[in-house]
Motif scaffolding. Structure first.
Motif, PDB file in Angstrom:
ATOM      1  N   ALA A 202      -2.486  -0.439  -4.460  1.00 29.47           N
ATOM      2  CA  ALA A 202      -2.801  -0.801  -5.436  1.00 29.47           C
ATOM      3  C   ALA A 202      -1.372  -0.175  -6.173  1.00 29.47           C
ATOM      4  CB  ALA A 202      -3.938   0.926  -6.277  1.00 29.47           C
ATOM      5  N   LEU A 203      -0.796   0.611  -5.533  1.00 31.71           N
ATOM      6  CA  LEU A 203       0.555   0.182  -6.316  1.00 31.71           C
ATOM      7  C   LEU A 203       1.387  -0.344  -6.384  1.00 31.71           C
ATOM      8  CD1 LEU A 203       1.470   4.508  -5.343  1.00 31.71           C
ATOM      9  CD2 LEU A 203       0.443   3.978  -7.637  1.00 31.71           C
ATOM     10  N   GLY A 242       5.905   3.237 -17.214  1.00 36.30           N
ATOM     11  CA  GLY A 242       5.715   2.178 -18.140  1.00 36.30           C
ATOM     12  C   GLY A 242       4.533   1.237 -17.898  1.00 36.30           C
ATOM     13  N   GLN A 243       4.133   0.991 -18.333  1.00 37.38           N
ATOM     14  CA  GLN A 243       2.888   0.042 -16.793  1.00 37.38           C
ATOM     15  C   GLN A 243       3.190  -1.681 -16.476  1.00 37.38           C
ATOM     16  OE1 GLN A 243       0.725  -0.165 -21.368  1.00 37.38           O
ATOM     17  NE2 GLN A 243       1.048  -2.311 -21.400  1.00 37.38           N
ATOM     18  N   ASP A 244       4.287  -1.759 -16.760  1.00 39.42           N
ATOM     19  CA  ASP A 244       5.257  -3.146 -16.241  1.00 39.42           C
ATOM     20  C   ASP A 244       6.450  -2.588 -15.420  1.00 39.42           C
ATOM     21  OD1 ASP A 244       3.872  -4.286 -18.153  1.00 39.42           O
ATOM     22  OD2 ASP A 244       5.238  -4.110 -19.024  1.00 39.42           O
ATOM     23  N   SER A 245       6.160  -1.510 -14.926  1.00 36.12           N
ATOM     24  CA  SER A 245       7.347  -0.977 -13.847  1.00 36.12           C
ATOM     25  C   SER A 245       6.734  -0.901 -12.498  1.00 36.12           C
ATOM     26  CB  SER A 245       7.420   0.878 -13.964  1.00 36.12           C
ATOM     27  OG  SER A 245       6.246   1.211 -13.460  1.00 36.12           O
ATOM     28  N   LYS A 246       7.651  -1.429 -11.705  1.00 37.61           N
ATOM     29  CA  LYS A 246       7.646  -1.768  -9.847  1.00 37.61           C
ATOM     30  C   LYS A 246       7.512  -0.007  -9.587  1.00 37.61           C
ATOM     31  CE  LYS A 246       9.846  -5.065  -6.838  1.00 37.61           C
ATOM     32  NZ  LYS A 246       9.480  -4.309  -6.218  1.00 37.61           N
ATOM     33  N   ALA A 247       6.843  -0.196  -8.440  1.00 31.57           N
ATOM     34  CA  ALA A 247       5.492   0.616  -7.770  1.00 31.57           C
ATOM     35  C   ALA A 247       6.528   0.552  -5.943  1.00 31.57           C
ATOM     36  CB  ALA A 247       4.575   1.500  -7.191  1.00 31.57           C
ATOM     37  N   GLU A 248       7.313   1.761  -5.068  1.00 26.40           N
ATOM     38  CA  GLU A 248       7.649   0.979  -4.015  1.00 26.40           C
ATOM     39  C   GLU A 248       7.976   2.531  -3.524  1.00 26.40           C
ATOM     40  OE1 GLU A 248      12.532   0.557  -2.343  1.00 26.40           O
ATOM     41  OE2 GLU A 248      11.873   0.971  -3.968  1.00 26.40           O
ATOM     42  N   LEU A 249       7.359   1.742  -1.885  1.00 28.04           N
ATOM     43  CA  LEU A 249       6.985   3.092  -1.361  1.00 28.04           C
ATOM     44  C   LEU A 249       8.062   3.134  -0.598  1.00 28.04           C
ATOM     45  CD1 LEU A 249       5.028   5.280   0.589  1.00 28.04           C
ATOM     46  CD2 LEU A 249       4.916   3.089   2.465  1.00 28.04           C
ATOM     47  N   ILE A 250       8.613   4.097  -0.934  1.00 24.30           N
ATOM     48  CA  ILE A 250       9.979   5.346  -0.170  1.00 24.30           C
ATOM     49  C   ILE A 250      10.221   5.895   1.141  1.00 24.30           C
ATOM     50  CG2 ILE A 250      11.373   4.164  -2.192  1.00 24.30           C
ATOM     51  CD1 ILE A 250      11.190   7.639  -3.007  1.00 24.30           C
ATOM     52  N   HIS A 251       9.057   6.856   1.593  1.00 25.64           N
ATOM     53  CA  HIS A 251       9.234   7.274   2.670  1.00 25.64           C
ATOM     54  C   HIS A 251       7.711   7.223   3.123  1.00 25.64           C
ATOM     55  CE1 HIS A 251       9.928  10.086   5.857  1.00 25.64           C
ATOM     56  NE2 HIS A 251       8.067  11.077   5.200  1.00 25.64           N
ATOM     57  N   HIS A 252       7.574   7.276   4.495  1.00 25.11           N
ATOM     58  CA  HIS A 252       6.403   7.802   4.339  1.00 25.11           C
ATOM     59  C   HIS A 252       6.085   8.097   5.738  1.00 25.11           C
ATOM     60  CE1 HIS A 252       1.749   6.965   5.946  1.00 25.11           C
ATOM     61  NE2 HIS A 252       2.136   7.045   4.756  1.00 25.11           N
ATOM     62  N   SER A 253       5.004   9.237   5.998  1.00 28.40           N
ATOM     63  CA  SER A 253       5.409  10.041   7.173  1.00 28.40           C
ATOM     64  C   SER A 253       3.954  10.598   7.561  1.00 28.40           C
ATOM     65  CB  SER A 253       6.251  10.519   7.393  1.00 28.40           C
ATOM     66  OG  SER A 253       6.286  12.135   6.945  1.00 28.40           O
ATOM     67  N   TRP A 254       3.626  11.460   8.481  1.00 30.30           N
ATOM     68  CA  TRP A 254       2.174  12.130   8.592  1.00 30.30           C
ATOM     69  C   TRP A 254       2.392  13.905   9.385  1.00 30.30           C
ATOM     70  CZ3 TRP A 254      -2.249  10.649   6.631  1.00 30.30           C
ATOM     71  CH2 TRP A 254      -2.525   9.112   5.969  1.00 30.30           C
ATOM     72  N   GLY A 255       1.501  14.760   8.295  1.00 26.37           N
ATOM     73  CA  GLY A 255       1.795  15.632   9.537  1.00 26.37           C
ATOM     74  C   GLY A 255       0.748  16.626   9.464  1.00 26.37           C
ATOM     75  N   LEU A 256      -0.183  17.194  10.719  1.00 21.64           N
ATOM     76  CA  LEU A 256      -1.379  17.647  10.841  1.00 21.64           C
ATOM     77  C   LEU A 256      -2.419  16.863  10.702  1.00 21.64           C
ATOM     78  CD1 LEU A 256       0.280  21.083   8.887  1.00 21.64           C
ATOM     79  CD2 LEU A 256      -0.441  20.461  11.437  1.00 21.64           C
ATOM     80  N   SER A 257      -2.165  15.686  11.248  1.00 20.85           N
ATOM     81  CA  SER A 257      -3.493  14.798  11.350  1.00 20.85           C
ATOM     82  C   SER A 257      -3.319  13.947  10.005  1.00 20.85           C
ATOM     83  CB  SER A 257      -5.001  15.694  12.023  1.00 20.85           C
ATOM     84  OG  SER A 257      -5.884  14.513  12.024  1.00 20.85           O
ATOM     85  N   SER A 258      -3.372  14.635   8.759  1.00 22.78           N
ATOM     86  CA  SER A 258      -4.508  14.009   7.903  1.00 22.78           C
ATOM     87  C   SER A 258      -3.324  14.560   6.183  1.00 22.78           C
ATOM     88  CB  SER A 258      -5.387  14.424   7.333  1.00 22.78           C
ATOM     89  OG  SER A 258      -5.257  16.111   7.337  1.00 22.78           O
ATOM     90  N   LEU A 259      -2.408  14.910   6.218  1.00 22.91           N
ATOM     91  CA  LEU A 259      -0.929  15.428   5.478  1.00 22.91           C
ATOM     92  C   LEU A 259      -0.476  14.318   5.707  1.00 22.91           C
ATOM     93  CD1 LEU A 259      -1.020  17.398   3.301  1.00 22.91           C
ATOM     94  CD2 LEU A 259       1.005  18.391   4.848  1.00 22.91           C
ATOM     95  N   SER A 260      -0.387  13.451   4.239  1.00 22.73           N
ATOM     96  CA  SER A 260       0.568  12.196   4.109  1.00 22.73           C
ATOM     97  C   SER A 260       1.563  12.693   3.123  1.00 22.73           C
ATOM     98  CB  SER A 260      -0.264  10.936   3.327  1.00 22.73           C
ATOM     99  OG  SER A 260       1.180  10.191   3.129  1.00 22.73           O
TER     100      SER A 260
END
Length: 270
Positions: A202-203, A242-260
């Protein structure tokens, strides 16, 4: 000297308070590399943090007008060394007044100020890693958990002019936050994975309206966030970009099975 404009706002998943000491956590290394890899200078003139650990009825700002901010240890039963950490950043009283002015002129009828409240761990833990020098003035803004996501998006929209004044806006929460569902296992809970993936798509596709309506649109929304305190900081950061901004995922990892620990940058399009 011309004021440096800042084009990015951020949403940081701060996860567990052990982020402050645990060298095995990928999110810790990500935040430590923030100035080198994610957001190089210009250094912000000040930082506004919207933390999921401060809930109030009306938007409230902390005012620390003289000396360093106190470090608030709003967590229990963790290793003793964590209660000795300090993040003595100066307060940002000028920014506090500016935020109040922007919110009130955007139709938020009441904005409170709390004197001498320091920084809670939603603010100081990530900032300690991102800006360890603790020399940039910091102000905190609370979330209103009895309001909805669109309200927080509009709160962010009202704050957008701060970027032109060199203020770095950081929402600090957790992309998934259900403390009853944490498990000490490396496998990721399917509901958490599905919510996390939905949010990312979505982002990245710019469907901010869907993110504001996540309770109706997202899979497992109330399992991922039984209480919205750690999610609303994302809506503020998103609104401020702003509504025309661009979203970017800059980090991803998991902890304790369900903590993003998914963290995002929102870049304003010129």
């Amino acid at each position: 000297m011309a004021m440096m404009k800042i084009e990015d706002t951020f949403y940081i998943s701060h996860g567990s308070p052990t982020l402050s000491i645990d060298e095995t956590m990928p999110a810790r290394h990500f935040l430590q590399s923030f100035q080198q890899k994610v957001y190089a200078p210009p250094r912000p003139s000040s930082i506004l943090v919207i933390s999921g650990h401060w809930e109030t009825t009306y938007p409230t700002l902390n005012v620390v007008s003289d000396g360093p901010s106190d470090t608030i240890y709003d967590f229990y039963g963790f290793p003793k060394s964590m209660y000795q950490l300090k993040y003595p950043a100066p307060g940002a009283p000028k920014l506090t007044n500016r935020v109040k002015e922007l919110l009130m002129s955007s139709g938020f009828k009441r904005v409170d100020q709390e004197k001498n409240r320091g920084l809670d761990h939603g603010a100081w833990v990530p900032l300690m890693l991102m800006y360890p020098e603790a020399d940039i003035p910091v102000c905190q803004l609370s979330v209103q958990t009895d309001r909805d996501a669109t309200y927080h998006y509009n709160l962010g929209k009202a704050l957008a002019p701060l970027k032109d004044e060199g203020v770095l806006i950081v929402g600090s929460g957790a992309t998934t936050h259900n403390l009853k569902m944490l498990r000490n296992t490396t496998s990721v809970a399917p509901w958490a994975q599905e919510f996390d993936m939905w949010l990312k798509q979505a982002l990245l596709e710019g469907r901010y309206e869907d993110v504001n309506e996540y309770k109706e649109k997202a899979p497992h929304a109330t399992v991922a966030h039984p209480w919205p305190d750690h999610f609303y900081p994302l809506h503020v950061a998103m609104g401020a970009s702003g509504q025309d901004s661009k979203a970017e995922l800059i980090h991803h990892s998991w902890g304790l099975s369900s903590l993003s620990y998914a963290s995002y940058r929102f870049t304003t399009r010129a």
